[in-house]
Write a protein that holds these residues in place. Structure first.
Motif, mmCIF file in Angstrom:
data_model
loop_
_atom_site.group_PDB
_atom_site.id
_atom_site.type_symbol
_atom_site.label_atom_id
_atom_site.label_comp_id
_atom_site.label_asym_id
_atom_site.label_seq_id
_atom_site.Cartn_x
_atom_site.Cartn_y
_atom_site.Cartn_z
ATOM 1 N N ALA A 1 0.830 -1.206 0.000
ATOM 2 C CA ALA A 1 0.000 0.000 0.000
ATOM 3 C C ALA A 1 0.867 1.259 0.000
ATOM 4 N N ALA A 2 1.965 1.240 0.739
ATOM 5 C CA ALA A 2 2.852 2.404 0.789
ATOM 6 C C ALA A 2 3.507 2.643 -0.562
ATOM 7 N N LYS A 3 3.902 1.576 -1.245
ATOM 8 C CA LYS A 3 4.485 1.744 -2.578
ATOM 9 C C LYS A 3 3.458 2.279 -3.576
ATOM 10 N N ALA A 4 2.198 1.824 -3.442
ATOM 11 C CA ALA A 4 1.148 2.329 -4.329
ATOM 12 C C ALA A 4 0.926 3.827 -4.095
ATOM 13 N N ARG A 5 0.956 4.252 -2.837
ATOM 14 C CA ARG A 5 0.807 5.685 -2.563
ATOM 15 C C ARG A 5 1.976 6.480 -3.121
ATOM 16 N N SER A 6 3.154 5.898 -3.071
ATOM 17 C CA SER A 6 4.323 6.564 -3.625
ATOM 18 C C SER A 6 4.215 6.714 -5.144
ATOM 19 N N VAL A 7 3.751 5.642 -5.790
ATOM 20 C CA VAL A 7 3.578 5.702 -7.248
ATOM 21 C C VAL A 7 2.526 6.747 -7.631
ATOM 22 N N ALA A 8 1.411 6.798 -6.893
ATOM 23 C CA ALA A 8 0.356 7.771 -7.181
ATOM 24 C C ALA A 8 0.859 9.199 -6.989
ATOM 25 N N ALA A 9 1.646 9.412 -5.932
ATOM 26 C CA ALA A 9 2.186 10.753 -5.694
ATOM 27 C C ALA A 9 3.163 11.150 -6.799
ATOM 28 N N ARG A 10 3.944 10.184 -7.296
ATOM 29 C CA ARG A 10 4.872 10.492 -8.387
ATOM 30 C C ARG A 10 4.117 10.811 -9.682
ATOM 31 N N GLN A 11 3.040 10.095 -9.922
ATOM 32 C CA GLN A 11 2.231 10.391 -11.109
ATOM 33 C C GLN A 11 1.601 11.783 -11.013
ATOM 34 N N GLN A 12 1.132 12.131 -9.839
ATOM 35 C CA GLN A 12 0.562 13.469 -9.666
ATOM 36 C C GLN A 12 1.615 14.549 -9.915
ATOM 37 N N LEU A 13 2.814 14.289 -9.487
ATOM 38 C CA LEU A 13 3.894 15.240 -9.725
ATOM 39 C C LEU A 13 4.206 15.348 -11.216
ATOM 40 N N GLN A 14 4.206 14.225 -11.920
ATOM 41 C CA GLN A 14 4.477 14.241 -13.351
ATOM 42 C C GLN A 14 3.374 14.968 -14.132
ATOM 43 N N ARG A 15 2.162 14.951 -13.612
ATOM 44 C CA ARG A 15 1.046 15.611 -14.294
ATOM 45 C C ARG A 15 1.119 17.129 -14.199
ATOM 46 N N THR A 16 2.023 17.638 -13.401
ATOM 47 C CA THR A 16 2.217 19.089 -13.373
ATOM 48 C C THR A 16 3.046 19.564 -14.570
ATOM 49 N N GLU A 17 3.606 18.635 -15.312
ATOM 50 C CA GLU A 17 4.349 18.958 -16.527
ATOM 51 C C GLU A 17 3.580 18.396 -17.724
ATOM 52 N N ILE A 18 3.021 19.276 -18.537
ATOM 53 C CA ILE A 18 2.222 18.866 -19.698
ATOM 54 C C ILE A 18 3.145 18.827 -20.911
ATOM 55 N N ARG A 19 3.259 17.648 -21.526
ATOM 56 C CA ARG A 19 4.204 17.433 -22.619
ATOM 57 C C ARG A 19 3.471 17.052 -23.902
ATOM 58 N N ALA A 20 4.170 17.222 -25.023
ATOM 59 C CA ALA A 20 3.587 16.911 -26.330
ATOM 60 C C ALA A 20 3.475 15.399 -26.503
ATOM 61 N N PRO A 21 2.292 14.910 -26.898
ATOM 62 C CA PRO A 21 2.127 13.455 -27.066
ATOM 63 C C PRO A 21 2.720 12.916 -28.364
ATOM 64 N N PHE A 22 2.978 13.792 -29.359
ATOM 65 C CA PHE A 22 3.541 13.370 -30.644
ATOM 66 C C PHE A 22 4.140 14.589 -31.336
ATOM 67 N N ASP A 23 4.847 14.348 -32.427
ATOM 68 C CA ASP A 23 5.405 15.449 -33.218
ATOM 69 C C ASP A 23 4.268 16.193 -33.916
ATOM 70 N N GLY A 24 4.272 17.505 -33.804
ATOM 71 C CA GLY A 24 3.192 18.274 -34.431
ATOM 72 C C GLY A 24 3.395 19.760 -34.252
ATOM 73 N N ILE A 25 2.274 20.480 -34.229
ATOM 74 C CA ILE A 25 2.257 21.932 -34.109
ATOM 75 C C ILE A 25 1.210 22.326 -33.084
ATOM 76 N N VAL A 26 1.533 23.323 -32.274
ATOM 77 C CA VAL A 26 0.566 23.857 -31.314
ATOM 78 C C VAL A 26 -0.467 24.663 -32.094
ATOM 79 N N SER A 27 -1.716 24.226 -32.058
ATOM 80 C CA SER A 27 -2.771 24.905 -32.814
ATOM 81 C C SER A 27 -3.534 25.921 -31.977
ATOM 82 N N GLU A 28 -3.556 25.742 -30.665
ATOM 83 C CA GLU A 28 -4.319 26.686 -29.828
ATOM 84 C C GLU A 28 -3.816 26.617 -28.393
ATOM 85 N N ARG A 29 -3.471 27.781 -27.857
ATOM 86 C CA ARG A 29 -3.061 27.873 -26.459
ATOM 87 C C ARG A 29 -4.207 28.462 -25.655
#
Length: 412
Positions: free
Chosen positions: A166-194
């Motif tokens: 359970a502690a490892k699962a909480r650690s993984v969830a917290a790491r995922q939440q931290l990673q979600r603060t960085e929004i990255r491009a899912p593929f090569d392309g162009i930003v069409s709207e900000r």
């Protein structure tokens, strides 16, 4: 009273002027006659007319829609946080994994640190419970402890294992939440709207940015339901896009099996053919699906003249120019030619680009093409063709008017 010599001189001058006026009048009449002759005869070359003949005419349902990318991503916030930095603007190219937007991650880092600490504590508790169980197993083998104590040690060991998972699962969830603060491009392309700026509050589900792949554009169009049976995958499509002067060619990929509940139209997906593709999505497009091809008499668009609701052409028949009324059918989606329903037959000759100065019954003479007999053409004056006939008449009329004016002044 004038002297006889002066009187005789004045009479001579008047007679000379009248003689010159008469000559100029004859010259003017000759120029007018030449202009009339030039107007009565029209010389044309092979490039000035087209021959009516059977051609393949593509027909099919009209398709309207827009250009949309196949690969597109609407990036949304997965955590609630403040927007700290926006690194890409509209129109900028991005690579897969590039950082686009950074959210405030202070609280999420603290949560990750706490979860990691809890996982380490659970690991230590499990290690201690396993050592205790091993000691009790040894004592039990020598009869120095009870079975109940051994079972209690096993229960503590099992509980420690569950707590560690359970502690490892909480650690993984917290790491995922931290990673979600960085929004990255899912593929090569162009930003069409900000959609956000620095300092905005990003709630869960808020739209942050749109990324499209411009190399995956396609034509998403709609057709009427009464023509859906005539459309099949693989058929050619010719269409035009707003903002582009050229005509694009595509191929039907699939026909939607369900009609739109509101418009009762059916969506058709069309892929581009060739390298000519737009680089902007969302543009309106309209064209025709080539569902059938028939052999009919066709005529080019430039040879058609219109007068109100009547359509006519200038035909060359028996050496004369004839104004021929025609009835037109569908237009070919590829070349722009029209089908001829009536008025002309196979083999008829019509002027390629008619002029407004043409008259019915004008005599027509065939002349050599511009590229034929260059030596003869340089030695002799060039014949008047369709393009120069009107200019010759205008020049002759202008010369006649000028000569007449000169004669009048001289007469005075």
């Amino acid at each position: 009273m004038l002297r006889p010599s002066l009187l005789i001189l004045a009479l001579c001058l008047i007679l000379t002027a009248c003689s010159q006026g008469g000559k100029d009048g004859k010259s003017s009449d000759k120029n007018a006659s030449a202009g009339a002759n030039a107007e009565r005869t029209l010389q044309v070359t092979n490039e000035d007319y087209v021959v009516i003949q059977n051609s393949a005419l593509a027909s099919g349902p009209v398709i309207t829609g827009s250009i949309q990318p196949e690969r597109k991503a609407d990036l949304r916030a997965e955590v609630s946080a403040i927007v700290m930095q926006v690194l890409k603007e509209n129109g900028e190219a991005v690579k897969r994994g590039d950082l686009l937007v950074r959210l405030d991650d202070t609280s999420f880092r603290d949560q990750l640190a706490s979860a990691d600490q809890g996982a380490r504590a659970a690991q230590q508790t499990l290690d201690q419970a396993e050592r205790q169980l091993e000691r009790l197993k040894t004592l039990r083998a020598s009869g120095m402890t009870s079975m109940q104590a051994l079972e209690d040690a096993e229960i503590r060991r099992n509980n420690s294992q569950s707590e560690l998972v359970a502690a490892k699962a909480r650690s993984v969830a917290a790491r995922q939440q931290l990673q979600r603060t960085e929004i990255r491009a899912p593929f090569d392309g162009i930003v069409s709207e900000r959609k956000v700026s620095n300092g905005d509050t990003a709630q869960i589900g808020k739209e942050i940015m749109k990324v499209i792949d411009p190399s995956s554009l396609r034509f998403q169009g709609l057709i009427s339901t009464d023509m859906v049976t005539a459309v099949k995958a693989g058929q050619a499509v010719s269409f035009r896009i707003n903002g582009y002067d050229q005509q694009f060619v595509g191929k039907v990929r699939r026909v939607d099996p369900a009609a739109n509940a509101t418009t009762r139209q059916v969506e058709v997906l069309v892929d581009f053919i060739g390298k000519e593709q737009p680089r902007v999505s969302g543009l309106y497009a309209e064209g025709r699906i080539e569902a059938a091809t028939t052999q009919v008499l066709t005529i080019i668009n430039s040879a058609i003249a219109r007068d109100g609701d009547k359509t006519y052409v200038w035909a060359i028949q028996d050496g004369l120019l004839k104004k021929q009324v025609v009835a037109l059918g569908e237009r070919d989606v590829r070349r722009g030619d029209y089908a001829i329903l009536s008025g002309l037959k196979n083999g008829d000759k019509v002027v390629r680009q008619p002029l407004s100065t043409f008259k019915d019954g004008l005599k027509v003479e065939m002349a050599a093409s511009a590229g034929v007999n260059k030596a003869t053409a340089s030695a002799a004056p060039a014949p008047a063709t369709v393009a120069t006939a009107t200019a010759a008449v205008a020049n002759a009329s202008a010369a006649s008017a000028s000569n007449a004016a000169t004669a009048t002044v001289a007469g005075k």
